[in-house]
Design an enzyme around this catalytic site. Structure first.
Site, PDB file in Angstrom:
ATOM      1  N   LYS A 106       0.861  -1.174   0.000  1.00  0.00           N
ATOM      2  CA  LYS A 106       0.000   0.000   0.000  1.00  0.00           C
ATOM      3  C   LYS A 106       0.898   1.225   0.000  1.00  0.00           C
ATOM      4  O   LYS A 106       1.744   1.392   0.886  1.00  0.00           O
ATOM      5  CB  LYS A 106      -0.874  -0.033   1.243  1.00  0.00           C
ATOM      6  CG  LYS A 106      -1.888   1.065   1.266  1.00  0.00           C
ATOM      7  CD  LYS A 106      -2.938   0.789   2.303  1.00  0.00           C
ATOM      8  CE  LYS A 106      -3.920   1.906   2.382  1.00  0.00           C
ATOM      9  NZ  LYS A 106      -4.892   1.676   3.442  1.00  0.00           N
ATOM     10  N   LYS A 118      -2.109  -1.479  -4.073  1.00  0.00           N
ATOM     11  CA  LYS A 118      -2.999  -0.331  -3.919  1.00  0.00           C
ATOM     12  C   LYS A 118      -2.187   0.951  -3.894  1.00  0.00           C
ATOM     13  O   LYS A 118      -1.222   1.003  -3.133  1.00  0.00           O
ATOM     14  CB  LYS A 118      -3.757  -0.496  -2.606  1.00  0.00           C
ATOM     15  CG  LYS A 118      -4.720   0.604  -2.274  1.00  0.00           C
ATOM     16  CD  LYS A 118      -5.390   0.293  -0.972  1.00  0.00           C
ATOM     17  CE  LYS A 118      -6.350   1.387  -0.596  1.00  0.00           C
ATOM     18  NZ  LYS A 118      -7.009   1.112   0.660  1.00  0.00           N
TER      19      LYS A 118
END
Ligand code: PBG
Length: 345
Positions: free
Chosen positions: A213, A267
Site C-alpha cells: 500500500k 494499492k
C-alpha cells in the site's frame, strides 16, 4: 514544395523488404480475428465491489467526491449485496463511516463486536450467504485523528496497533467475514492475525494482505467517504510505502506471505501496474489490485465533462489490470461492469 532538397524522405526499401514479409496487422483485420488472438479478458469473476456503510435505516447517502457511489445503511447494504450476488459478483468489501462520537485516539471502536462493520457482515451473510465478505481491518475509521495506528507523541506505535487490529480481526471473523484484509501496513500484522484466527477456530478465514500500500494522493475521495478528510493530521508516510519504491514492495509482499497471507493486494491500482506484474511473476500468488477512489473519480469527472468516453475508459482500465497479472480487482465500477458484461456489451 521541398524546402530541404538535401533530405531523401523515401526509404529505398519496400515495406515487405523492411518487415521481411511479417505484417502484424494481419490478425487485426477483422473482429473475428481480433477475438481469436485476444490474450486477456475481463469477466464478472474478476470483480470485488467495495461498498461504504453508514448508520441508520433505509439510508443512502451521496458522496460528493465520488459521483455514483453512495453510503448504505445496513439494511440497504443487504439489498445491494443481493443485487451484487444476482449480477454474479463474487465478493464485496465493506468500509464504514463511523459516527464521530464513537471515534477515539486508540480506535477502540474496532473492539466492539457490534460495530457498524460487524453488524453489516452479520446481516449480509445471513441474507446472502453465497457472496464472499471481505472486511478491511484497520483503525482509521475508528480513530479521532484518522490514522491507521495508535498515535502517541506524534508517532504511530506499531506493536500496540497490531494487538488492537488483531482483536478486531477476530471479531470480524466471528461476525462472518470470509476474508480479512489488513490495510494498515504495520509490521507483523499478518502473522499476529493468522495466529489469533487459528487459535479461535477460524482456520478457514483467509487473509488478503494489503501487502503493498503506497503513500498515495489517490485516496483523497475515500477520506470524504468515511469522514476522515477533515481529521487526518500529517500524512501516512511512516507506514505506507514510498511511491518511488519497487524492491521494497517485493520485500513487503514476501514478508506478508511468509507470515501467512493467502493473497496479495496492490494499492492504488493503475499507477502501480509494474508492481502487480512484479509480484505476480515473483510469487505466483493470487494477486489483486484496488482501483482506488481517486482513480474512479478521475474517470467519472473526465467522463462527466465529455472529455473521455467514461464506459470505454472504465473497461480499458480493468482489462489493463488483467494484462498486468491480476486475478481480481476491487473497483467501485463493479456493479456497472457486471451489468454490462451480463448484457454482453
Ligand atoms: C485505510 C484505507 C484507505 C483506503 C481504504 N482503506 C486509505 C487511506 O485512508 O489512507 C483507500 C480506498 C480508496 O481510496 O478507494 N485503511
Amino acid at each position: 514544395m521541398n524546402k530541404h532538397p538535401a533530405f531523401q524522405a523515401n526509404s529505398p526499401r519496400t515495406v515487405d523488404e523492411i518487415t521481411q514479409g511479417r505484417r502484424l496487422r494481419r490478425m487485426r483485420k477483422a473482429d473475428w480475428s481480433r477475438r481469436l488472438v485476444q490474450e486477456n479478458q475481463l469477466t464478472v469473476n474478476d470483480l470485488i465491489w467495495p461498498i461504504f456503510l453508514c448508520e441508520g435505516t433505509n439510508r443512502r447517502e451521496d458522496i460528493n467526491a465520488m459521483p455514483g457511489v453512495q453510503r448504505f445503511s445496513v439494511d440497504m447494504a443487504v439489498r445491494e449485496a443481493e443485487r451484487a450476488a444476482k449480477l454474479g459478483i463474487p465478493a464485496i468489501a465493506t468500509f464504514a463511516n463511523i459516527d464521530p462520537d464513537l471515534r477515539d485516539d486508540a480506535g477502540s471502536g474496532i473492539l466492539d463486536a457490534d460495530n457498524l462493520i460487524n453488524r453489516a457482515t452479520r446481516a449480509i451473510k445471513n441474507a446472502v450467504p453465497e457472496i464472499g465478505m471481505i472486511t478491511d481491518v484497520a483503525l482509521d475509521p475508528f480513530t479521532s485523528h484518522g490514522h491507521d495506528g495508535i498515535l502517541r507523541d506524534g508517532i504511530i506505535v506499531n506493536d500496540e496497533t497490531v494487538e488492537q487490529i488483531t482483536k478486531g480481526a477476530v471479531l470480524q471473523a466471528a461476525a462472518g467475514a470470509d476474508i480479512i484484509a489488513p490495510s494498515d501496513m504495520m509490521d507483523g500484522r499478518i502473522g499476529a492475525i493468522r495466529d489469533a484466527l487459528d487459535q479461535n477456530g477460524f482456520q478457514d478465514v483467509a487473509i488478503m494482505a494489503y501487502a503493498t500500500k503506497f503513500a498515495s494522493a489517490f485516496y483523497g475521495p475515500y477520506r470524504e467517504a468515511i469522514g476522515t478528510s477533515g481529521r487526518l493530521k500529517g500524512d501516512k508516510k511512516t507506514y505506507y510505502i514510498d511511491p518511488a519504491n519497487t524492491d521494497e514492495a517485493v520485500r513487503e509482499a514476501e514478508q506478508d506471505l511468509a507470515e501467512g497471507a493467502d493473497s496479495l493486494m496492490v494499492k492504488p491500482g493503475l499507477p502501480y501496474l509494474d508492481i502487480i506484474r512484479r509480484l505476480k511473476d515473483t510469487f505466483a500468488m493470487p494477486t489483486f489490485a484496488y482501483q482506488v477512489s481517486g482513480e474512479y473519480t478521475m474517470i467519472k469527472a473526465a467522463g462527466a465533462n465529455g472529455w473521455i468516453d467514461e464506459e470505454r475508459v472504465m473497461m480499458e482500465t480493468l482489462l489493463a489490470f488483467k494484462r498486468a497479472g491480476c486475478d481480481g480487482i476491487l473497483t467501485y465500477f463493479a456493479p456497472i461492469v457486471a451489468g454490462r458484461l451480463k448484457a454482453g456489451s
